[in-house]
Design a protein around this motif. Structure first.
Motif, PDB file in Angstrom:
ATOM      1  N   SER A  82       0.871  -1.183   0.000  1.00  0.00           N
ATOM      2  CA  SER A  82       0.000   0.000   0.000  1.00  0.00           C
ATOM      3  C   SER A  82       0.898   1.220   0.000  1.00  0.00           C
ATOM      4  CB  SER A  82      -0.883   0.027   1.246  1.00  0.00           C
ATOM      5  OG  SER A  82      -1.753  -1.074   1.234  1.00  0.00           O
ATOM      6  N   PHE A  83       0.529   2.183  -0.832  1.00  0.00           N
ATOM      7  CA  PHE A  83       1.365   3.360  -1.029  1.00  0.00           C
ATOM      8  C   PHE A  83       0.654   4.576  -0.435  1.00  0.00           C
ATOM      9  CE2 PHE A  83       1.943   0.243  -4.402  1.00  0.00           C
ATOM     10  CZ  PHE A  83       3.294  -0.018  -4.293  1.00  0.00           C
ATOM     11  N   MET A  84       1.258   5.174   0.574  1.00  0.00           N
ATOM     12  CA  MET A  84       0.622   6.302   1.260  1.00  0.00           C
ATOM     13  C   MET A  84       1.274   7.639   0.919  1.00  0.00           C
ATOM     14  SD  MET A  84       0.298   3.348   3.193  1.00  0.00           S
ATOM     15  CE  MET A  84       1.255   3.279   4.703  1.00  0.00           C
ATOM     16  N   GLY A  85       2.444   7.588   0.326  1.00  0.00           N
ATOM     17  CA  GLY A  85       3.118   8.831  -0.016  1.00  0.00           C
ATOM     18  C   GLY A  85       4.267   8.543  -0.945  1.00  0.00           C
ATOM     19  N   PRO A  86       4.813   9.568  -1.597  1.00  0.00           N
ATOM     20  CA  PRO A  86       5.850   9.342  -2.601  1.00  0.00           C
ATOM     21  C   PRO A  86       7.259   9.402  -2.012  1.00  0.00           C
ATOM     22  CG  PRO A  86       5.180  11.636  -2.653  1.00  0.00           C
ATOM     23  CD  PRO A  86       4.381  10.989  -1.535  1.00  0.00           C
ATOM     24  N   ALA A  87       8.200   8.958  -2.814  1.00  0.00           N
ATOM     25  CA  ALA A  87       9.619   9.228  -2.559  1.00  0.00           C
ATOM     26  C   ALA A  87      10.204   9.717  -3.870  1.00  0.00           C
ATOM     27  CB  ALA A  87      10.341   7.981  -2.070  1.00  0.00           C
ATOM     28  N   ARG A  88      11.153  10.637  -3.752  1.00  0.00           N
ATOM     29  CA  ARG A  88      11.742  11.270  -4.937  1.00  0.00           C
ATOM     30  C   ARG A  88      13.262  11.167  -4.875  1.00  0.00           C
ATOM     31  NH1 ARG A  88       7.420  14.579  -3.453  1.00  0.00           N
ATOM     32  NH2 ARG A  88       5.832  14.600  -5.091  1.00  0.00           N
ATOM     33  N   PHE A  89      13.927  11.334  -6.004  1.00  0.00           N
ATOM     34  CA  PHE A  89      15.394  11.191  -5.996  1.00  0.00           C
ATOM     35  C   PHE A  89      16.018  12.247  -5.092  1.00  0.00           C
ATOM     36  CE2 PHE A  89      16.444  14.249  -9.489  1.00  0.00           C
ATOM     37  CZ  PHE A  89      15.229  14.315 -10.155  1.00  0.00           C
ATOM     38  N   GLY A  90      16.961  11.780  -4.292  1.00  0.00           N
ATOM     39  CA  GLY A  90      17.551  12.615  -3.251  1.00  0.00           C
ATOM     40  C   GLY A  90      17.002  12.292  -1.870  1.00  0.00           C
ATOM     41  N   ASP A  91      15.821  11.679  -1.796  1.00  0.00           N
ATOM     42  CA  ASP A  91      15.256  11.311  -0.492  1.00  0.00           C
ATOM     43  C   ASP A  91      16.059  10.164   0.125  1.00  0.00           C
ATOM     44  OD1 ASP A  91      13.269  13.150  -0.998  1.00  0.00           O
ATOM     45  OD2 ASP A  91      11.646  11.694  -1.217  1.00  0.00           O
ATOM     46  N   ARG A  92      16.115  10.183   1.443  1.00  0.00           N
ATOM     47  CA  ARG A  92      16.728   9.073   2.177  1.00  0.00           C
ATOM     48  C   ARG A  92      15.599   8.362   2.907  1.00  0.00           C
ATOM     49  NH1 ARG A  92      22.215   9.729   2.966  1.00  0.00           N
ATOM     50  NH2 ARG A  92      22.962  11.532   1.770  1.00  0.00           N
ATOM     51  N   ILE A  93      15.377   7.112   2.545  1.00  0.00           N
ATOM     52  CA  ILE A  93      14.280   6.359   3.128  1.00  0.00           C
ATOM     53  C   ILE A  93      14.830   5.185   3.920  1.00  0.00           C
ATOM     54  CG2 ILE A  93      12.699   7.070   1.284  1.00  0.00           C
ATOM     55  CD1 ILE A  93      13.020   4.304   0.049  1.00  0.00           C
ATOM     56  N   THR A  94      13.999   4.619   4.792  1.00  0.00           N
ATOM     57  CA  THR A  94      14.393   3.470   5.596  1.00  0.00           C
ATOM     58  C   THR A  94      13.320   2.389   5.475  1.00  0.00           C
ATOM     59  OG1 THR A  94      15.544   4.908   7.160  1.00  0.00           O
ATOM     60  CG2 THR A  94      14.981   2.702   7.929  1.00  0.00           C
ATOM     61  N   ILE A  95      13.763   1.176   5.208  1.00  0.00           N
ATOM     62  CA  ILE A  95      12.840   0.037   5.204  1.00  0.00           C
ATOM     63  C   ILE A  95      13.041  -0.741   6.491  1.00  0.00           C
ATOM     64  CG2 ILE A  95      12.059  -2.049   4.026  1.00  0.00           C
ATOM     65  CD1 ILE A  95      13.132  -1.108   1.490  1.00  0.00           C
ATOM     66  N   GLU A  96      11.967  -0.894   7.251  1.00  0.00           N
ATOM     67  CA  GLU A  96      11.973  -1.789   8.403  1.00  0.00           C
ATOM     68  C   GLU A  96      11.296  -3.082   7.976  1.00  0.00           C
ATOM     69  OE1 GLU A  96      11.520   0.273  12.589  1.00  0.00           O
ATOM     70  OE2 GLU A  96       9.815   0.702  11.261  1.00  0.00           O
ATOM     71  N   SER A  97      11.923  -4.203   8.293  1.00  0.00           N
ATOM     72  CA  SER A  97      11.386  -5.505   7.879  1.00  0.00           C
ATOM     73  C   SER A  97      11.472  -6.479   9.044  1.00  0.00           C
ATOM     74  CB  SER A  97      12.196  -6.062   6.697  1.00  0.00           C
ATOM     75  OG  SER A  97      12.215  -5.133   5.635  1.00  0.00           O
ATOM     76  N   TRP A  98      10.461  -7.326   9.160  1.00  0.00           N
ATOM     77  CA  TRP A  98      10.470  -8.341  10.207  1.00  0.00           C
ATOM     78  C   TRP A  98       9.584  -9.509   9.774  1.00  0.00           C
ATOM     79  CZ3 TRP A  98       7.825  -3.820  10.166  1.00  0.00           C
ATOM     80  CH2 TRP A  98       6.449  -3.855  10.403  1.00  0.00           C
ATOM     81  N   VAL A  99       9.837 -10.669  10.383  1.00  0.00           N
ATOM     82  CA  VAL A  99       8.986 -11.823  10.078  1.00  0.00           C
ATOM     83  C   VAL A  99       7.767 -11.734  10.991  1.00  0.00           C
ATOM     84  CG1 VAL A  99       8.809 -14.328   9.987  1.00  0.00           C
ATOM     85  CG2 VAL A  99      10.955 -13.198   9.379  1.00  0.00           C
ATOM     86  N   GLY A 100       6.612 -11.603  10.379  1.00  0.00           N
ATOM     87  CA  GLY A 100       5.380 -11.461  11.153  1.00  0.00           C
ATOM     88  C   GLY A 100       4.802 -12.788  11.578  1.00  0.00           C
ATOM     89  N   GLU A 101       5.164 -13.846  10.860  1.00  0.00           N
ATOM     90  CA  GLU A 101       4.564 -15.146  11.161  1.00  0.00           C
ATOM     91  C   GLU A 101       5.415 -16.256  10.542  1.00  0.00           C
ATOM     92  OE1 GLU A 101       0.617 -15.501   9.583  1.00  0.00           O
ATOM     93  OE2 GLU A 101       0.348 -17.543  10.333  1.00  0.00           O
TER      94      GLU A 101
END
Lengths: 138, 138, 138, 138
Positions: free
Chosen positions: B65-84
């Motif tokens: 699901s996409f709630m907002g954009p990211a553009r070149f130059g942005d620094r983003i972080t992905i958090e990942s975990w095993v839910g099940e």
């Protein structure tokens, strides 16, 4: 509506070290197929976006279920159709066939994204013009 | 478990003519983040796959699901975990932050994919070894 | 000038069925590395392009020589520097190291691409501003 | 030999924020076109690689010159042919046409890559079988 059909030859370039299609590639194909479906309905994005002052048809949701693999050398077909038109949002359904078997089913929920006059880099949802929807009636 | 964090600088290379990240790229980042999470838990795929006679951890379902954009130059972080963890299948949850805001939420359902001795190109679901699951306890 | 260094973890996502990096990915990394080098010199493209009325730094030529492989799990480093500044064109040199060994050498010849006032989709070569070149002196 | 021709519809998915094809995509198309050329000559890689005990046809050099752009909606054609057969190496030439104009010329130097019995992840150059070369005579 009659589904749009896009035939794809799976290449080495599409596959990962497990020797099957790298799964994000299916979403790239969904995007291509959505664009081609618009083109086939007389709405090429290169013309539709500027004429409707759009930034794009941005994604709200994307989902895929994978029921079987595709490998390089396979010839697959993506069938795509608009499953639902809402006021500012539409739903594209995708089904991929490989050698008579359904291997992927997916759905994209997309917003009719107008340029935002207040923000040159922004996008705001607009009402989908009725003549656009009319193009997808058979 | 403590989520795995992967910092990404969004490049021009990641963006499309709407000047935002081309959406299939997010699934590529989900795949990278899942692999890095295993690596961080002492299970690099280059070693884990041959040692467990695996073809890979193939996808059953993928959603975002996409709630907002990211553009070149942005620094983003992905958090990942095993839910099940199920017997032969596990669910990886992903959440992407951009400048203090959640912009994408996603989920991958993946199967523990053993090589199929009857088919060199095939893959069959296997029971996830308990010592693998144990690595993801904090 | 001091080369810009970009460390990359090679992922499963980067590799093809031969289990090595799919070669066009190296050009994607050249592009990323060129952009990061500009950013590190105080010239992020997201700001530089509009402030100089540019469409981009389009390619004239791109070449690469491959001396060794990289595989998923490898940690590689791209060194990039501007080898030459001409009036409207500049040359970016790239060298990729894997575990102490040079595995790829490449070069991009790029044009300083201004927006063309006569063609909204076009690009015309412009003279590279001296203050841009000055940023790359050490 | 008669060049192999591959028609491509350029999609939104192929383009970058400058609204032209993202240049590494051309190398991906070179790779696809090389594979299709082999397939058209009765040598699909999915069969050729195992039957000749190959890991792939790995790259030694890749170059491209860009003379004009392509944009989404354009229909382009890649012509590809083998320009030279050496003992263990061959040269594939590529020329891309857009609306009657040559926009890209490229070259791939590729090695006939056998699996290395001493290293399951390795590749060693082998002599190209004469019956393979014979397939490319017209």
């Amino acid at each position: 509506m009659t589904p749009h059909r896009l035939d794809i030859v799976v290449d080495f370039a599409d596959c990962d070290p497990a020797r099957i299609v790298f799964y994000p590639r299916y979403f790239e194909w969904f995007d291509r197929s959505t664009e081609r479906m618009f083109r086939a309905r007389g709405l090429p994005w290169a013309e539709m976006f500027p004429s409707y002052k759009m930034a794009g048809v941005a994604l709200v949701d994307a989902t895929a279920s994978f029921m079987g693999p595709a490998r390089f050398g396979d010839r697959i077909t993506i069938e795509s159709w608009v499953g639902e038109w809402r006021s500012k949002v539409f739903v594209v359904e995708h089904r991929i066939h490989n050698d008579g078997r359904i291997i992927v089913e997916g759905r994209e929920v997309r917003v009719w994204g107008l340029r935002d006059p207040k923000d040159p880099e922004g996008l705001k949802a607009g009402v989908i013009p009725p003549e656009v929807i009319a193009r997808f009636r058979d």
